[in-house]
Design a protein around this motif. Sequence first.
Motif, PDB file in Angstrom:
ATOM      1  N   ASN A   1       0.833  -1.205   0.000  1.00  0.00           N
ATOM      2  CA  ASN A   1       0.000   0.000   0.000  1.00  0.00           C
ATOM      3  C   ASN A   1       0.870   1.258   0.000  1.00  0.00           C
ATOM      4  O   ASN A   1       0.554   2.241  -0.667  1.00  0.00           O
ATOM      5  CB  ASN A   1      -0.929   0.005   1.216  1.00  0.00           C
ATOM      6  CG  ASN A   1      -1.958  -1.102   1.169  1.00  0.00           C
ATOM      7  OD1 ASN A   1      -2.288  -1.606   0.094  1.00  0.00           O
ATOM      8  ND2 ASN A   1      -2.479  -1.491   2.327  1.00  0.00           N
ATOM      9  N   VAL A   2       1.960   1.193   0.768  1.00  0.00           N
ATOM     10  CA  VAL A   2       2.882   2.341   0.809  1.00  0.00           C
ATOM     11  C   VAL A   2       3.529   2.553  -0.553  1.00  0.00           C
ATOM     12  O   VAL A   2       3.649   3.686  -1.037  1.00  0.00           O
ATOM     13  CB  VAL A   2       3.958   2.128   1.889  1.00  0.00           C
ATOM     14  CG1 VAL A   2       5.038   3.214   1.798  1.00  0.00           C
ATOM     15  CG2 VAL A   2       3.335   2.136   3.271  1.00  0.00           C
ATOM     16  N   ARG A   3       3.944   1.445  -1.169  1.00  0.00           N
ATOM     17  CA  ARG A   3       4.563   1.566  -2.500  1.00  0.00           C
ATOM     18  C   ARG A   3       3.577   2.127  -3.511  1.00  0.00           C
ATOM     19  O   ARG A   3       3.952   2.941  -4.380  1.00  0.00           O
ATOM     20  CB  ARG A   3       5.094   0.205  -2.945  1.00  0.00           C
ATOM     21  CG  ARG A   3       6.386  -0.214  -2.248  1.00  0.00           C
ATOM     22  CD  ARG A   3       6.992  -1.444  -2.907  1.00  0.00           C
ATOM     23  NE  ARG A   3       6.223  -2.645  -2.620  1.00  0.00           N
ATOM     24  CZ  ARG A   3       6.437  -3.432  -1.573  1.00  0.00           C
ATOM     25  NH1 ARG A   3       7.414  -3.148  -0.713  1.00  0.00           N
ATOM     26  NH2 ARG A   3       5.700  -4.519  -1.392  1.00  0.00           N
ATOM     27  N   LEU A   4       2.304   1.700  -3.429  1.00  0.00           N
ATOM     28  CA  LEU A   4       1.288   2.220  -4.339  1.00  0.00           C
ATOM     29  C   LEU A   4       1.077   3.709  -4.130  1.00  0.00           C
ATOM     30  O   LEU A   4       1.023   4.485  -5.094  1.00  0.00           O
ATOM     31  CB  LEU A   4      -0.030   1.464  -4.128  1.00  0.00           C
ATOM     32  CG  LEU A   4      -1.217   1.916  -4.999  1.00  0.00           C
ATOM     33  CD1 LEU A   4      -0.899   1.747  -6.481  1.00  0.00           C
ATOM     34  CD2 LEU A   4      -2.480   1.148  -4.621  1.00  0.00           C
ATOM     35  N   THR A   5       0.976   4.119  -2.865  1.00  0.00           N
ATOM     36  CA  THR A   5       0.812   5.544  -2.557  1.00  0.00           C
ATOM     37  C   THR A   5       2.031   6.339  -2.998  1.00  0.00           C
ATOM     38  O   THR A   5       1.910   7.433  -3.553  1.00  0.00           O
ATOM     39  CB  THR A   5       0.576   5.736  -1.048  1.00  0.00           C
ATOM     40  OG1 THR A   5      -0.595   5.016  -0.654  1.00  0.00           O
ATOM     41  CG2 THR A   5       0.384   7.212  -0.716  1.00  0.00           C
ATOM     42  N   SER A   6       3.212   5.778  -2.759  1.00  0.00           N
ATOM     43  CA  SER A   6       4.444   6.461  -3.184  1.00  0.00           C
ATOM     44  C   SER A   6       4.482   6.616  -4.697  1.00  0.00           C
ATOM     45  O   SER A   6       4.925   7.650  -5.215  1.00  0.00           O
ATOM     46  CB  SER A   6       5.670   5.674  -2.706  1.00  0.00           C
ATOM     47  OG  SER A   6       5.719   5.623  -1.302  1.00  0.00           O
ATOM     48  N   SER A   7       4.004   5.585  -5.388  1.00  0.00           N
ATOM     49  CA  SER A   7       3.966   5.654  -6.852  1.00  0.00           C
ATOM     50  C   SER A   7       3.025   6.757  -7.321  1.00  0.00           C
ATOM     51  O   SER A   7       3.340   7.498  -8.264  1.00  0.00           O
ATOM     52  CB  SER A   7       3.522   4.308  -7.412  1.00  0.00           C
ATOM     53  OG  SER A   7       3.388   4.366  -8.818  1.00  0.00           O
TER      54      SER A   7
END
Length: 560
Positions: free
Chosen positions: A138-144
């Motif tokens: 989820n963090v990686r998706l938000t960061s993306s």
Amino acid sequence: MASNLSSSVYQTSDLIHDFACSPCKDDGLNNEAQFFCDQCRKYYCNNCVAHHNKLFRTHSVLGKQAVSKWVGYAGLSPIEICDKHGDKKLDMLCEDHDELGCYVCVSLTHRMCQSIKHIPDIAGKVKSTTEFKQFPSNVRLTSSKLQSLSDKTLQNKQSLKDAGKKILAEIKSLRKELNNTFDELETKTNTILQNQLHDADEFLQEDIDKCTQLHEKLRTFLEAIQSQQDDTSYIAYRKCKDKMREAESLIQELSVKPDTILTFHSDPRIEQFLYGLKTLGGTLAFPCKHSWKYIPTSHVFNVKNRSKSIVKMQSDVHECFIGGICELPGGEILITDMKNYKVKLLNSQYQVTATCDFPVNPNYICHIAGNEAAVTLGYEGVHFITFTGSTLTVTRKLSFQHLCLGISHHNGNLYVGSLTAIYHYTMSGQFIGKIYEDKSSFYTISRFTVSRDGTTIFIPTSECKKLATIDTSGNILSTLQDPDIDWPISVCVSDSGHVFVCSQSSSKVTQIDKEGKHSLATLAIQADGLKNPDVIWFTRQTHRLIVGGEVNELSVFELE
């Protein structure tokens, strides 16, 4: 203090220090630190610093006078440091406030809270939960998403610089045009001046010639009068008397004749106009930090004020039929008047300031970029118009193999609707694909709207009395049918994602949720002056709803 507070909270002293001596703290004591060693990254009281200095003579020790340099050197990672107490470790969780803290935070802020947990006691359990395991993705998706927005904003910054260069070139071009205009005015004024000088010179020369001629005549006659021949003297005398009368008459005339003067009076309108100007034109950056206000998508609007604006012109042959509305970056409004075969430009007061005529009735319109918009004209394709100065001009045309009705644009993608399908094109007219088709009725796709983020398309299907929401691949995301949405005819979307539907048969304007699943509020009804509305638009700068139809006026609703 909370009943289940862990016993690991220090029991030695109730005194709370900004910085506690590190060696004393290790021994279970609570003494205030007076010094800090940068190399050791530890705090020392007066007693402990003496031992430290004997062991580490080359270390640089900072006293209280340099206390600002102590903060953050608690031998902890930046993640572990308490934001409120820089030398303390985050080792507590207040479940009442869902807030991390150190033991000092617990003593000062959470003394009366009922549920305080020691982080080492709960950390291991949390790591085994499904939420924790999924959290990195989820963090990686938000960061993306953040990176994408950052890249998009960076592109916006560059396009802003490019727009600034373009506008600067336009300003210089305008200045050149003004200089040319003033050069022409100067040339014309100089020509008039030279003509007047020539005429005045001829006028004065005539008087000089008359004086010279009479002067020569009188001199000749005077010489003859003074001759020794009586006959010649007498004749000269008589002629000289006539010339004397002529000379006296000329003297009398010229003596009272004023001197010819030449003056110049500048046109006061030029100075008045120029002095009234502060700039060569207006520039507008929107949105900017002073004008942009984010309104949460969950916000449900109310109508604050209602007004009407007449858009019918004296030159209009027929009653107006407003079928399309869009907005330019400067706040100007473009509308299609289908019955009068015109696109009309409206100022901020919704007054018509310019028009563009078409050979057939213009259907719908959408903004492209800058001061450019695209208009559908049925089987005549799509015409692009540009607002420059004070005029609307057709700049280019695209032809298609199908009827062109609805139209929308996002980030270089052009979507054109026919009776039952939506087609995807590049801005040069290259066909990309048919993204959606609905043959459940003869006329299922009149117009549609692409969301501001370009991810969804809202399609009011009038004959089926429903609103369909699809993605840009044509997948149906939701379908909304509601008694208030009877014969939906037009949809508009705000920058923040608020969605508004205009329904023709029910004569209502309805706000729906951004997913197109639920009706949120009815904002306008027939009693508010709506009668078979045909098109709706949400203004970006003033947060107003503009509704048009087969009437000579626009209904304007100010929202809050």
